[in-house]
Structure formats: structure tokens, C-alpha cells
Design a protein around this motif. Structure first.
Motif, PDB file in Angstrom:
ATOM      1  N   UNK A 258     -51.102  56.612  20.033  1.00 22.86           N
ATOM      2  CA  UNK A 258     -51.349  56.204  21.417  1.00 22.86           C
ATOM      3  C   UNK A 258     -52.798  55.745  21.500  1.00 22.86           C
ATOM      4  N   UNK A 259     -53.008  54.557  22.080  1.00 28.53           N
ATOM      5  CA  UNK A 259     -54.325  53.939  22.036  1.00 28.53           C
ATOM      6  C   UNK A 259     -54.766  53.561  23.440  1.00 28.53           C
ATOM      7  N   UNK A 260     -56.058  53.573  23.630  1.00 30.84           N
ATOM      8  CA  UNK A 260     -56.611  53.333  24.958  1.00 30.84           C
ATOM      9  C   UNK A 260     -56.640  51.846  25.320  1.00 30.84           C
ATOM     10  N   UNK A 261     -56.602  50.960  24.329  1.00 30.38           N
ATOM     11  CA  UNK A 261     -56.615  49.515  24.615  1.00 30.38           C
ATOM     12  C   UNK A 261     -55.506  48.834  23.848  1.00 30.38           C
ATOM     13  N   UNK A 262     -55.063  47.687  24.382  1.00 30.02           N
ATOM     14  CA  UNK A 262     -54.010  46.901  23.715  1.00 30.02           C
ATOM     15  C   UNK A 262     -54.507  46.353  22.384  1.00 30.02           C
ATOM     16  N   UNK A 263     -55.779  46.027  22.321  1.00 25.21           N
ATOM     17  CA  UNK A 263     -56.333  45.489  21.066  1.00 25.21           C
ATOM     18  C   UNK A 263     -56.248  46.518  19.944  1.00 25.21           C
ATOM     19  N   UNK A 264     -56.566  47.779  20.265  1.00 28.74           N
ATOM     20  CA  UNK A 264     -56.468  48.832  19.247  1.00 28.74           C
ATOM     21  C   UNK A 264     -55.021  49.039  18.820  1.00 28.74           C
ATOM     22  N   UNK A 265     -54.084  48.951  19.773  1.00 26.60           N
ATOM     23  CA  UNK A 265     -52.671  49.115  19.429  1.00 26.60           C
ATOM     24  C   UNK A 265     -52.211  48.012  18.495  1.00 26.60           C
ATOM     25  N   UNK A 266     -52.627  46.764  18.780  1.00 24.07           N
ATOM     26  CA  UNK A 266     -52.239  45.657  17.894  1.00 24.07           C
ATOM     27  C   UNK A 266     -52.831  45.826  16.500  1.00 24.07           C
ATOM     28  N   UNK A 267     -54.078  46.278  16.459  1.00 21.35           N
ATOM     29  CA  UNK A 267     -54.703  46.483  15.152  1.00 21.35           C
ATOM     30  C   UNK A 267     -53.930  47.546  14.352  1.00 21.35           C
ATOM     31  N   UNK A 268     -53.485  48.599  15.062  1.00 21.60           N
ATOM     32  CA  UNK A 268     -52.714  49.636  14.380  1.00 21.60           C
ATOM     33  C   UNK A 268     -51.396  49.090  13.840  1.00 21.60           C
ATOM     34  N   UNK A 269     -50.743  48.205  14.611  1.00 21.11           N
ATOM     35  CA  UNK A 269     -49.485  47.597  14.154  1.00 21.11           C
ATOM     36  C   UNK A 269     -49.731  46.773  12.899  1.00 21.11           C
ATOM     37  N   UNK A 270     -50.779  45.940  12.913  1.00 23.25           N
ATOM     38  CA  UNK A 270     -51.056  45.084  11.756  1.00 23.25           C
ATOM     39  C   UNK A 270     -51.382  45.907  10.513  1.00 23.25           C
ATOM     40  N   UNK A 271     -52.227  46.911  10.674  1.00 27.24           N
ATOM     41  CA  UNK A 271     -52.620  47.703   9.504  1.00 27.24           C
ATOM     42  C   UNK A 271     -51.449  48.508   8.958  1.00 27.24           C
ATOM     43  N   UNK A 272     -50.608  49.035   9.864  1.00 28.52           N
ATOM     44  CA  UNK A 272     -49.468  49.830   9.403  1.00 28.52           C
ATOM     45  C   UNK A 272     -48.458  48.972   8.657  1.00 28.52           C
ATOM     46  N   UNK A 273     -48.137  47.782   9.205  1.00 35.58           N
ATOM     47  CA  UNK A 273     -47.154  46.927   8.552  1.00 35.58           C
ATOM     48  C   UNK A 273     -47.704  46.300   7.284  1.00 35.58           C
ATOM     49  N   UNK A 274     -49.032  46.142   7.208  1.00 34.36           N
ATOM     50  CA  UNK A 274     -49.604  45.636   5.957  1.00 34.36           C
ATOM     51  C   UNK A 274     -49.450  46.647   4.834  1.00 34.36           C
ATOM     52  N   UNK A 275     -49.482  47.921   5.175  1.00 36.11           N
ATOM     53  CA  UNK A 275     -49.343  48.965   4.160  1.00 36.11           C
ATOM     54  C   UNK A 275     -47.881  49.317   3.891  1.00 36.11           C
ATOM     55  N   UNK A 276     -47.023  49.214   4.915  1.00 40.41           N
ATOM     56  CA  UNK A 276     -45.605  49.560   4.751  1.00 40.41           C
ATOM     57  C   UNK A 276     -44.794  48.426   5.357  1.00 40.41           C
ATOM     58  N   UNK A 277     -44.360  47.511   4.513  1.00 44.74           N
ATOM     59  CA  UNK A 277     -43.690  46.306   4.996  1.00 44.74           C
ATOM     60  C   UNK A 277     -42.345  46.601   5.631  1.00 44.74           C
ATOM     61  N   UNK A 278     -41.718  47.731   5.324  1.00 41.38           N
ATOM     62  CA  UNK A 278     -40.401  48.033   5.871  1.00 41.38           C
ATOM     63  C   UNK A 278     -40.456  48.446   7.332  1.00 41.38           C
ATOM     64  N   UNK A 279     -41.612  48.840   7.822  1.00 38.71           N
ATOM     65  CA  UNK A 279     -41.736  49.286   9.197  1.00 38.71           C
ATOM     66  C   UNK A 279     -42.010  48.101  10.123  1.00 38.71           C
ATOM     67  N   UNK A 280     -41.338  48.060  11.270  1.00 41.07           N
ATOM     68  CA  UNK A 280     -41.574  47.063  12.305  1.00 41.07           C
ATOM     69  C   UNK A 280     -41.910  47.821  13.596  1.00 41.07           C
ATOM     70  N   UNK A 281     -43.163  47.767  13.967  1.00 40.63           N
ATOM     71  CA  UNK A 281     -43.640  48.566  15.090  1.00 40.63           C
ATOM     72  C   UNK A 281     -43.608  47.744  16.385  1.00 40.63           C
ATOM     73  N   UNK A 282     -43.540  48.440  17.496  1.00 38.76           N
ATOM     74  CA  UNK A 282     -43.540  47.804  18.808  1.00 38.76           C
ATOM     75  C   UNK A 282     -44.513  48.542  19.715  1.00 38.76           C
ATOM     76  N   UNK A 283     -45.109  47.795  20.659  1.00 36.45           N
ATOM     77  CA  UNK A 283     -46.102  48.364  21.574  1.00 36.45           C
ATOM     78  C   UNK A 283     -45.436  48.589  22.930  1.00 36.45           C
ATOM     79  N   UNK A 284     -45.631  49.794  23.480  1.00 32.09           N
ATOM     80  CA  UNK A 284     -45.088  50.150  24.796  1.00 32.09           C
ATOM     81  C   UNK A 284     -46.233  50.556  25.712  1.00 32.09           C
ATOM     82  N   UNK A 285     -46.024  50.300  26.995  1.00 33.80           N
ATOM     83  CA  UNK A 285     -47.001  50.759  27.987  1.00 33.80           C
ATOM     84  C   UNK A 285     -46.780  52.253  28.208  1.00 33.80           C
TER      85      UNK A 285
END
Length: 323
Positions: A258-285
Motif C-alpha cells: 500500500x503506497x501513499x502516491x500513485x507514482x510509488x505504486x506504479x514503480x512497485x508494479x514495474x519493479x515487481x514484474x521485472x523480477x517476476x514476469x509471471x505476476x501481473x499486478x493491478x493498482x486499486x484506490x
């Protein structure tokens, strides 16, 4: 003075009477008897066990030793006048063992100044368990109301702390650093099991069908009904993942962070999927914050299974149920 057979036999007779809990009267001296002393606590962990001891009184108590000697003579037989001969035996015995303020009973103990001190062997006969203090284990009674109250306070503290972290913003950089779970470089491909399938199709799929139907209507051609898409786990194409979506009430979500800004959430999605290609993450409010989730389901058990499938690669994932 060495003990003779007479002293040994009388000492054995006196010892048997006392060991059996009886009382015996020594004419001209007083009476010997056994008394029981209860257990006594020396301190919190040490207890003196119960014991028996030989006591003396000047009063007549119990059977007379002369009568006991006469009884033994009658049982043995061969004596014309057991009572008289028993008195003579007692007189000879008392003359040998009795001194001023001291009387010795062979094999039993000594009477000194009206205080009887048993022999070690006879004391062990009276107290087979010994007289040494013993340590006791302090039993702690389980206080159910107290421990239930402590458990309730602990649970309230855990959930209260979690709600506090979710509702109050943190510094963006700190959130990005602390809330993204560390991933190992040794990730393998992770495929969601059949139990991790979701019913609703993606928004793009619905939009695409609507557009196709609209185009068909404009050209006058009939557009066949689109075949229903198979239910899939909550993993989405890259172009949709950056669009924050509202949570569905009652649905269960696997939370990556859970992140305080949308930018941090997007960065977390990119870094996670770069390390684990099988995961597809989504951002929720998530209130005033943004939650990153790689999977969601109407079944809480499916979310728990998804977390187990990761095999410890994302140990900080947890399940959240939307209100």
C-alpha cells in the motif's frame, strides 16, 4: 558396655511396639510413644516432609513393658510364673541400661534428660522417606480471564496498527522503500492454479465487444455474439495496470503493498514484474492511498492458496477484504 542377648531382645520388643505406632510404659521411668509431625514449608520451594518421632512422658501411657515380656514368655512356654519372671527380667534390664538422666534401649535409641534420640537405623525405620527437605514444583494456575484479555488487547493492537498505517500517509520515498517486498533473483515462472480464477472479464474485453457491436450496427452487418471469455485470475495487461481501479465490496485481494502516491505504486508494479514476469499486478484506490494487488477472488481461500504458491518469494503479502 556391650549389649547382651537380653538387652537385644527387649530392645527389639520396644522397637516393634513403637514402630507399630504403640505406646509403652517403663515402670519407674515413664512412657515412650510415637507422634506424627506434619509437613512444614521452609520457603516457597522447599518443604520438610511429614515424619514420626519418639517422645517421652513421665505419665503412664500404653502397655507396660513388664506385661509385654510376660506375654512373650507365655507364648514361648516353659515358664511356671511368667509374670514374676518377667518382672525379674525387667529389673535386671533396667539395672543395666538405666543411668542418671540416661536410658539406652538397644537398637532403638537413648533417653537423655527426658529427650529421646532415636538411633539412625530406627529413625529410618520410622521414616523410610527420610527427613531431608524436598523441593516442590510451584504449580501456576492458568488464569483464563487474564489471558483472554491479554489476547484481545494484542489482537486489537495488531489490527489497530495496520489500520493506522493504511489510513495515514507516509513519506513517498519511505513508502516505496519499506512497502515493496524484497524479491529474489531466483524467481521461477508462477502459474495460477485453477482455484485462482475470477469470473468477471476485463474492462477492455467489454469495451472491445461493445465497439465491435457498434461498428457492426453502423455497417448494417450482423455481429455475432462474442463468445464468453474464460474466467481468469486478477492479472491484467500492462496498459491497464497503471489505471487505479475501485475496490469491489466483499471481494478478497492479495496485497503486495500500500503506497501513499500513485507514482510509488506504479514503480512497485514495474519493479515487481521485472523480477517476476509471471505476476501481473493491478493498482486499486485504497482510501487516500493506492494498493498494489497481483490477484483477487471472491473466495478468501483462493487468495490464501495464491500466497502459498509463491513459496516464500513474497513473504509480506497478505489478504484484504474490501468493505
Amino acid at each position: 558396655m556391650n549389649a547382651n542377648p537380653m538387652e537385644e531382645q527387649i530392645g527389639r520388643l520396644v522397637g516393634n511396639l513403637l514402630a507399630g505406632g504403640g505406646e509403652i510404659f517403663l515402670p519407674g521411668v515413664g512412657s515412650l510413644y510415637t507422634e506424627r509431625q506434619g509437613a512444614r514449608r521452609l520457603n516457597r520451594r522447599t518443604v520438610l516432609p511429614p515424619s514420626r518421632t519418639v517422645a517421652f512422658t513421665s505419665q503412664q501411657r500404653g502397655v507396660s513393658l513388664v506385661d509385654e515380656i510376660a506375654r512373650v514368655m507365655r507364648e514361648a512356654g516353659g515358664y511356671e510364673n511368667p509374670e514374676a519372671e518377667a518382672q525379674a527380667v525387667y529389673d535386671r534390664w533396667i539395672a543395666r541400661v538405666h543411668r542418671v538422666d540416661l536410658l539406652t534401649v538397644e537398637g532403638v535409641g537413648e533417653l537423655k534428660f527426658k529427650n529421646f534420640i532415636p538411633d539412625e537405623a530406627f529413625d529410618l525405620r520410622l521414616n523410610p522417606q527420610g527427613r531431608e527437605p524436598v523441593r516442590v514444583r510451584v504449580q501456576r494456575r492458568f488464569d483464563w480471564p487474564l489471558w483472554v484479555g491479554i489476547a484481545a488487547i494484542g489482537i486489537a493492537a495488531v489490527y489497530g496498527g495496520r489500520e493506522f498505517l493504511l489510513l495515514y500517509p507516509e513519506a513517498p520515498e519511505a513508502a516505496a522503500v519499506t512497502e515493496i517486498p524484497a524479491a529474489s533473483d531466483s524467481f521461477g515462472t508462477v502459474e495460477a492454479p485453477d482455484a485462482l480464477v475470477e469470473a468477471p472479464p476485463t474492462e477492455r474485453s467489454v469495451a472491445g465487444v461493445s465497439a465491435a457491436q457498434a461498428g457492426g450496427a453502423a455497417s448494417g452487418a450482423s455481429v455475432p455474439d462474442a463468445a464468453p471469455e474464460p474466467e481468469t485470475a486478477e492479472t491484467h495487461p500492462a496498459q491497464e495496470q497503471d489505471v487505479p481501479t475501485a475496490l469491489l465490496s466483499g471481494r478478497h485481494y492479495v496485497v503486495l503493498g500500500v503506497f501513499s502516491t500513485e507514482e510509488n505504486a506504479r514503480r512497485a508494479v514495474r519493479e515487481t514484474e521485472a523480477r517476476e514476469s509471471a505476476l501481473r499486478c493491478r493498482i486499486y484506490r485504497f482510501g487516500g492511498k493506492f494498493m498494489v494487488s497481483p490477484f483477487s477472488s471472491d473466495d478468501a481461500g483462493a487468495c490464501a492458496q495464491f500466497i502459498r504458491v509463491q513459496d516464500g518469494r513474497f513473504p509480506d503479502m497478505w489478504t484484504y477484504t474490501a468493505r
